[in-house]
Design a protein around this motif. Structure first.
Motif, short mmCIF file in Angstrom:
data_model
loop_
_atom_site.label_atom_id
_atom_site.label_comp_id
_atom_site.label_asym_id
_atom_site.label_seq_id
_atom_site.Cartn_x
_atom_site.Cartn_y
_atom_site.Cartn_z
N GLY A 130 5.34 6.89 -2.96
CA GLY A 130 5.03 7.24 -4.34
C GLY A 130 3.57 7.52 -4.55
O GLY A 130 2.70 7.13 -3.74
N THR A 131 3.24 8.20 -5.67
CA THR A 131 1.87 8.58 -5.96
C THR A 131 1.00 7.38 -6.35
O THR A 131 -0.22 7.52 -6.42
CB THR A 131 1.82 9.61 -7.10
N ASP A 132 1.61 6.23 -6.63
CA ASP A 132 0.82 5.02 -6.90
C ASP A 132 0.61 4.20 -5.64
O ASP A 132 0.32 3.01 -5.70
CB ASP A 132 1.51 4.17 -7.97
N GLY A 133 0.72 4.86 -4.48
CA GLY A 133 0.54 4.17 -3.21
C GLY A 133 1.75 3.38 -2.78
O GLY A 133 1.65 2.51 -1.91
N THR A 134 2.91 3.70 -3.32
CA THR A 134 4.13 3.00 -2.94
C THR A 134 4.52 3.32 -1.51
O THR A 134 4.52 4.48 -1.10
CB THR A 134 5.29 3.36 -3.89
N ASP A 141 -0.07 0.23 -4.53
CA ASP A 141 -1.48 0.05 -4.89
C ASP A 141 -1.64 -0.30 -6.36
O ASP A 141 -2.67 -0.83 -6.77
CB ASP A 141 -2.27 1.33 -4.59
N GLY A 142 -0.61 0.03 -7.16
CA GLY A 142 -0.60 -0.35 -8.56
C GLY A 142 -1.53 0.51 -9.41
O GLY A 142 -1.86 1.65 -9.10
N PHE A 143 -1.97 -0.09 -10.52
CA PHE A 143 -2.86 0.57 -11.47
C PHE A 143 -3.76 -0.50 -12.06
O PHE A 143 -3.58 -1.70 -11.80
CB PHE A 143 -2.06 1.29 -12.55
N ASN A 144 -4.73 -0.10 -12.85
CA ASN A 144 -5.66 -1.07 -13.43
C ASN A 144 -5.02 -1.69 -14.67
O ASN A 144 -4.79 -1.02 -15.68
CB ASN A 144 -6.98 -0.39 -13.80
#
Length: 636
Positions: free
Chosen positions: A169-173, A199-202
């Motif tokens: 995934g684009t969120d580092g999944t 990687d998640g988000f802030n």
């Protein structure tokens, strides 16, 4: 998804139906969490939802809350990225008023009495059963507002089978998973393992640090027919979560820090089932054990809190089926049972603890007697009654009951359903013993919260079952509510007065013969404290729309989802006394496409939050923006 809370936009949907269509007859849906023994769905007078394996395989959600957000009466509050605290409230009740089972084993943490859904990714799950309304007569404490039973995949009796899957995934999944199953006539075993990283988000609106997480979910189960009348079965689950989080200061501002949470959990059970040769008598016995180990570090890397909680349970039921054809052409089942629960909790360390006695282990035990009656009259009226008494060693005993009924009116497609009952929720270990210097003082004199709830509704099936509508009204009153009192230090007390929750659940499910399916739901909830103020984090209005289409000529299916949440009340601690604030209403659109490359290989893609909606479930905590995922699954 099948639901007994079904009806909105019915007229608009009905105008699109053809005058005649072919409808495949489905086998009766059996729900395991509905009582001491499994129920067929037509027999249920209580409000329920079952999320089946087809729905899970179609939408391929990453986390269980991605599905539960669409269930009528549910409100999800996620404090940041996956892996962080995620609470679920049913029909306006508290998060620890819903009991969560995994393969029939209570999985809530002993420290808080609630299940943190942030720790649960979708892994080898076959279906999710949801019962709304008081269920304490069947399941004991914490089942005041409902029960959620998560059932993992079982094997069929036809040799080896399995699957492997991967996703990016684009969120580092990065996700890797697999399952394996073996079955023959008298033995079945299955298991699965899923590894997921993001990687998640802030979480914070400050800085630019990403808050990611790692999940490991593994489960296994088996069933062996020792004799034609005796079956042994067992389950095992291991989970590990490591999540990065941010610190929220006393002004409700989430700071961009490097806090972390790590959790380990291990659950297992063994059960025996016996049925007499004539099928009239039956006995069930089960023992289970579970342990949850949680460690949190603060922004300085010090241990903010560390604790471990264990639960040991045992149950036994004996029952008999009998017929009375000369009395209302009826059949009956009577079940008697005994439950044992022993819970422990120990804080292992914290920078806030200065008194070593606060680290002493705590324990409590309960013994319960329960009876259940189920009757069917003229093969159209279904009645259920249950009575339970809990003997608690740490606080007052509790007696709960449940009554429900359903009438499937012949040749009309109409089903009337209603239920009433009482529930109880024991004080949590933290409320009794969770001392934090200068901040929180426990109250060992608390008594269990008690409640009475009822619901009533009508379900209507149209066009040979292609369109199913339902409208349900519910009402729950809560006494002895445990609430926080004071500040620095604060404590908890049993509040005087009665808190109320009431509302309406409306849903419609449409299943066209040509591959098009649709489901829509709307829920109105009015949840009030004893002083008539609104409860926080319980939106008055919520709803969901699910659409799917499977093409007839090509192995392609598409699906879309709209999740709508109305204005939600939360608390802002930036002022003293704290003030209420409104989190604005929002709508999130998700969707995806699945392509069957061959009989064994499937490719898929999906998007979460297509329009990049900015919203918050909990004041100060950001939520995930638009993200894309692609994956593949191979079966053998």
């Amino acid at each position: 998804m099948r639901s007994s809370s079904l009806a909105i936009l019915a007229a608009m949907l009905a105008t699109t139906l053809p005058a005649a269509a072919q409808q495949t007859t489905l086998a009766p849906l059996v729900i395991n969490a509905a009582g001491l023994t499994p129920f067929e769905e037509q027999q249920l007078g209580r409000s329920y939802t079952v999320i089946d394996s087809e729905t899970i395989a179609l939408t391929k959600p990453a986390y269980v809350t991605d599905i539960l957000r669409t269930v009528p009466g549910f409100a999800v509050s996620q404090s940041g990225s996956p892996g962080n605290l995620t609470q679920l409230r049913v029909r306006g009740a508290e998060a620890n008023h819903v009991l969560v089972l995994i393969d029939g084993i209570p999985a809530s943490e002993t420290s808080t009495g609630e299940f943190d859904f942030g720790r649960l990714a979708v892994s080898n799950i076959e279906r999710i059963e949801v019962l709304r309304g008081p269920q304490s007569a069947f399941w004991g404490s914490n089942a005041m507002a409902g029960v959620i039973n998560i059932v993992t995949r079982s094997a069929s009796a036809d040799g080896f089978s399995g699957s492997v899957a991967t996703e990016f995934g684009t969120d580092g999944t990065r996700m890797t998973g697999g399952s394996l199953a073996y079955g023959q006539d008298n033995f079945r075993a299955s298991g699965g393992l899923t590894l997921r990283h993001t990687d998640g988000f802030n979480i914070s609106s400050l800085g630019d640090e990403l808050d990611g997480s790692d999940h490991i979910d593994a489960n296994a189960r088996f069933s062996a027919d020792i004799t034609p009348s005796l079956t042994l079965d067992g389950t095992l689950r291991y989970g590990r979560v490591f999540a990065e989080s941010d610190w929220q200061d006393f002004s409700s501002i989430v700071q961009d820090t490097s806090d972390t949470t790590r959790l380990h959990e291990l659950f297992g059970s063994l059960g025996l089932k016996w049925v007499s040769e004539d099928g009239l008598w039956f006995q069930n016995a089960r023992v289970s054990a579970g342990s949850t180990d949680r460690l949190s570090t603060d922004r300085f890397g010090a241990i903010a809190d560390s604790s471990v909680g264990d639960r040991y349970t045992g149950s036994y039921q004996v029952g008999r089926h009998f017929d009375t054809p000369d009395f209302l052409d009826s059949t009956h089942t009577v079940t008697l049972g005994y439950d044992f629960v022993h819970e422990t909790f120990q804080r292992l360390g914290s920078t806030a603890i200065t008194d070593p006695s606060m680290l002493d282990p705590k324990a409590r035990t309960s013994h319960s007697l329960v009876g259940e009656y189920r009757g069917t009259y003229y093969d159209q009226v279904f009645l259920t009654a249950a009575l339970r008494h809990d003997f608690n060693d740490a606080f007052a005993d509790s007696t709960t009951y449940s009554l429900s009924g359903a009438w499937q009116i012949p040749d009309t497609g109409t089903k009337l359903h209603a239920s009433a009952g009482t529930g109880s929720t024991n004080p949590t270990f933290f409320e009794q013993f969770g001392y934090i210097p200068n901040s929180f003082i426990p109250n060992p004199n608390l008594v269990p919260e008690t409640g009475f709830g009822w619901d009533a509704g009508v379900q209507q099936s149209l066009f040979d079952g292609m369109l199913v509508l339902d409208a349900t009204y519910f009402n729950l009153t809560l006494d002895n509510e445990i609430a926080t009192q004071g500040f620095n230090p604060g404590t908890v007390v049993n509040s005087p007065g009665t808190s109320t929750r009431q509302g309406v659940e409306l849903t419609a499910n449409l299943d066209f013969f040509n591959g098009f399916t649709a489901g829509v739901s709307y829920t109105y909830v009015d949840a009030r404290n004893a002083d008539d103020t609104r409860e926080i984090r319980r939106p008055e209005h919520s709803g969901a729309l699910n659409l799917a289409y499977a093409f007839a000529d090509i192995p392609l299916s598409v699906h879309g989802q709209l999740v709508m949440t109305g204005d939600t009340l939360d608390t802002d601690f930036a002022t003293w006394p704290a003030t209420d604030v409104i989190l604005p209403a929002h709508a999130v659109v998700n969707g995806g496409v699945n392509y069957q490359l061959s009989d064994q290989v499937e490719l898929y893609g999906r998007v979460h939050n297509l329009f990049d909606t900015q919203y918050q479930d909990v004041l100060g905590y950001n939520t995930q923006g638009r993200t894309f995922y692609a994956g593949a699954k191979a079966s053998f």
